[in-house]
Motif scaffolding. Structure first.
Motif, PDB file in Angstrom:
ATOM      1  N   PRO A 129      34.385  64.708  41.362  1.00 27.88           N
ATOM      2  CA  PRO A 129      35.460  63.954  42.015  1.00 27.88           C
ATOM      3  C   PRO A 129      36.778  64.706  41.957  1.00 27.88           C
ATOM      4  O   PRO A 129      36.928  65.661  41.187  1.00 27.88           O
ATOM      5  N   ASP A 131      38.831  65.492  45.025  1.00 24.69           N
ATOM      6  CA  ASP A 131      39.336  66.025  46.292  1.00 24.69           C
ATOM      7  C   ASP A 131      40.211  65.005  47.017  1.00 24.69           C
ATOM      8  O   ASP A 131      40.056  63.789  46.855  1.00 24.69           O
ATOM      9  N   GLY A 132      41.116  65.521  47.853  1.00 27.64           N
ATOM     10  CA  GLY A 132      41.826  64.672  48.797  1.00 27.64           C
ATOM     11  C   GLY A 132      43.172  64.153  48.337  1.00 27.64           C
ATOM     12  O   GLY A 132      43.745  63.285  49.008  1.00 27.64           O
ATOM     13  N   TRP A 133      43.726  64.667  47.229  1.00 25.54           N
ATOM     14  CA  TRP A 133      44.990  64.114  46.740  1.00 25.54           C
ATOM     15  C   TRP A 133      46.131  65.114  46.765  1.00 25.54           C
ATOM     16  O   TRP A 133      47.212  64.862  46.225  1.00 25.54           O
ATOM     17  N   TYR A 143      43.019  68.482  40.641  1.00 21.87           N
ATOM     18  CA  TYR A 143      42.143  67.404  40.170  1.00 21.87           C
ATOM     19  C   TYR A 143      40.677  67.817  40.120  1.00 21.87           C
ATOM     20  O   TYR A 143      39.966  67.512  39.162  1.00 21.87           O
ATOM     21  N   ARG A 144      40.218  68.469  41.175  1.00 17.55           N
ATOM     22  CA  ARG A 144      38.806  68.857  41.194  1.00 17.55           C
ATOM     23  C   ARG A 144      38.495  69.862  40.081  1.00 17.55           C
ATOM     24  O   ARG A 144      37.452  69.776  39.428  1.00 17.55           O
ATOM     25  N   THR A 190      28.823  60.702  38.185  1.00 14.41           N
ATOM     26  CA  THR A 190      28.789  61.960  38.936  1.00 14.41           C
ATOM     27  C   THR A 190      27.369  62.396  39.290  1.00 14.41           C
ATOM     28  O   THR A 190      27.170  63.491  39.829  1.00 14.41           O
ATOM     29  N   ILE A 427      47.336  53.120  43.189  1.00 14.63           N
ATOM     30  CA  ILE A 427      47.053  54.541  43.344  1.00 14.63           C
ATOM     31  C   ILE A 427      48.176  55.409  42.793  1.00 14.63           C
ATOM     32  O   ILE A 427      47.921  56.389  42.072  1.00 14.63           O
ATOM     33  N   ALA A 475      36.816  59.329  39.873  1.00 13.85           N
ATOM     34  CA  ALA A 475      35.775  58.698  40.678  1.00 13.85           C
ATOM     35  C   ALA A 475      36.249  57.354  41.212  1.00 13.85           C
ATOM     36  O   ALA A 475      35.976  56.979  42.364  1.00 13.85           O
ATOM     37  N   LEU A 477      39.216  56.438  41.994  1.00 14.89           N
ATOM     38  CA  LEU A 477      40.206  56.563  43.060  1.00 14.89           C
ATOM     39  C   LEU A 477      39.564  56.489  44.435  1.00 14.89           C
ATOM     40  O   LEU A 477      40.181  56.018  45.399  1.00 14.89           O
ATOM     41  N   ARG A 478      38.335  56.977  44.546  1.00 17.61           N
ATOM     42  CA  ARG A 478      37.657  57.008  45.841  1.00 17.61           C
ATOM     43  C   ARG A 478      36.754  55.805  46.064  1.00 17.61           C
ATOM     44  O   ARG A 478      36.694  55.247  47.168  1.00 17.61           O
ATOM     45  N   HIS A 479      36.051  55.408  45.021  1.00 11.83           N
ATOM     46  CA  HIS A 479      35.114  54.290  45.150  1.00 11.83           C
ATOM     47  C   HIS A 479      35.257  53.398  43.929  1.00 11.83           C
ATOM     48  O   HIS A 479      35.073  53.864  42.806  1.00 11.83           O
TER      49      HIS A 479
END
Length: 487
Positions: A129, A131-133, A143-144, A190, A427, A475, A477-479
């Motif tokens: 987890p 990605d995307g921030w 983060y990744r 994960t 968030i 994890a 944060l996304r789901h």
């Protein structure tokens, strides 16, 4: 902290039936640990390298980790996606396949490519987890990498028998069931199910027949006989992690030890509740004798929260295993405990001890998502605790008016607030906590246990509990993570 009432004053009343049963069971487990364990378990004094920057690993089986010498840390970096370390002079330190000691080899040594390939393949077998921030967070692009490092460190801290160690050094080189439960959850979320199964299988193997666990275990599975009583919160955390695992792996046949372990632990918890519906007073994640609490007669929120989550999780597991009678029994116990939580803690704003003027601590997050359904009163209490425990360096203390070093922040507590924020849709708050954690890793990127007043990592690194909590937070944060059902 306020002084506790004198012990003599407490002994004038007979202990409730549940408390007496817990004490008898605890005595049996402590006795078993004394028999099973030999040698001294007095914590080692900090020696050279005790605040090392991280672990070195290698390929092959068993996966083994050793600390990087502090003298080699300057200018050293991990080879991307691996636990092999490139030193400042270009050579690489790693653990050769089949060995338990590290060596230094030239960068073109075939073992280097083997280690990197093995670690990257393991990461790719699951999900990393983070990605995307990048656009929303100052450290979002890290983060990744932080999650990868945390997962690789958890892998190195988990022995072949499933013992998940808190860290690599001295007094931390033990397996706490509490920390292990979170490691199992991090592996689960994960998709690293073999590792999650090994951790849960280890916990099932070392569990006492009365459902309890010792406070901690040696890497070989023997209980550490240092006089610590069993810590009741560990039962709740293991039950929660077991349910979390089963939600992700619904095949009942892949871990036959799971259901017997759950039955023993949940029965112990359900039978321990007193007339008020509370479990007996016990040490919790602070690992402090309950006699030193503001109210030594009743359990802290650090015990009540995990026990409630565990009973709810056990009831949901029983539904899946067809244990209707057990599900009803444990669900009824959870409802009694939930009512006691509302009655005893809510009027005071969910402090650590249920008294007027009770001090706040991080355990308020244990009665909030992802461990319990959302509640407005609890949400306000979490915000209050985070504010009271905040330090100028950006981290938090374990609790209000902390009696330890008041200038040193603790990373597990900071990560627990991050996990709650991520689990409740706050968030920006979650990103702020994660940014602080990302910014205060060691020079190799490992997550330490503490951070000093000036922002330098302190104590040991990596710390498995923090690594697990960071993975779970990213994890979430996304789901949204599943929450044990209350009904």
């Amino acid at each position: 902290m306020r002084p506790a009432p004198r012990a003599a004053r407490r002994r004038t009343r007979p202990a409730p039936r549940g408390v007496r049963r817990f004490r008898r069971a605890a005595a049996l487990l402590v006795a078993a640990g004394l028999v099973a364990t030999t040698g001294s378990t007095i914590p080692d004094r900090p020696g050279p390298g005790w605040a090392g920057p991280g672990l070195v690993g290698g390929s092959g089986w068993p996966v083994t980790g050793v600390p990087l010498p502090v003298s080699e840390a300057k200018g050293a970096t991990y080879l991307a996606g691996s636990s092999a370390v490139r030193l400042a002079d270009g050579r690489v330190r790693l653990v050769p396949s089949g060995s338990e000691t590290s060596v230094i080899v030239p960068p073109d040594d075939p073992e280097v490519a083997a280690v990197v390939r093995s670690d990257r393949a393991w990461l790719a077998d699951g999900a990393v987890p983070g990605d995307g921030w990048t656009e929303r967070s100052r450290y979002g692009d890290q983060y990744r990498d932080m999650a990868s490092r945390a997962l690789l460190d958890l892998r190195l801290l988990t022995r072949p028998n499933g013992a998940s160690l808190a860290s690599w050094y001295g007094a931390w080189r033990y397996c706490w069931p509490r920390d292990s439960a979170f490691a199992a959850a991090a592996f689960t979320v994960t998709g690293h199910m073999p590792e999650a199964r090994r951790v849960l299988r280890f916990l099932a193997d070392v569990q006492h027949e009365n459902g309890l666990w010792a406070a901690r275990y040696n890497p070989d599975g023997t209980a550490v006989a240092d006089g610590r009583d069993p810590q009741l919160d560990s039962l709740g955390w293991v039950l929660w992690a077991s349910w979390f695992y089963r939600v992700q792996a619904p095949d009942n046949g892949d871990l036959p030890e799971l259901w017997p372990m759950v039955q023993r632990a949940a029965d112990q918890l359900a039978h321990s509740l007193d007339a008020e519906g509370l479990p007996p007073a016990s040490s919790d994640y602070w690992e402090r004798d309950h006699d030193r609490e503001q109210d030594p007669r009743r359990p802290t929120l650090g015990v009540v929260g995990p026990v409630l989550a565990g009973l709810r999780a056990a009831a949901a597991l029983a539904d899946g295993y067809g244990g209707r009678a057990k599900a009803a029994q444990w669900r009824a116990a959870a409802k009694r405990l939930s009512a006691a939580l509302t009655r005893q803690f809510a009027p005071y704003g969910y402090p650590r001890s249920p008294i007027r003027g009770g001090l706040m601590d991080t355990s308020v997050t244990f009665v909030a998502p992802p461990f319990a359904p959302p509640d407005p009163g609890v949400a306000a209490a979490v915000e209050d605790a985070g504010f009271r425990q905040q330090l100028p360096n950006g981290g938090v203390l374990p609790g209000e008016r902390w009696q330890g070093n008041k200038l040193v922040a603790w990373t597990p507590e900071t990560a627990l607030f991050a996990l709650n924020a991520a689990s409740t849709g706050r968030i920006d708050s979650a990103l702020g906590r994660l940014d602080w954690l990302a910014a205060h890793r060691t020079s190799l990127g490992a997550l330490p246990e503490k951070v000093g007043e000036r922002g330098a990592p302190a104590s040991v690194a990596p710390l498995g509990w923090t690594a697990s909590l960071v993975v779970l937070s990213l994890a979430a944060l996304r789901h949204p993570l599943p929450v044990p059902p209350a009904g």
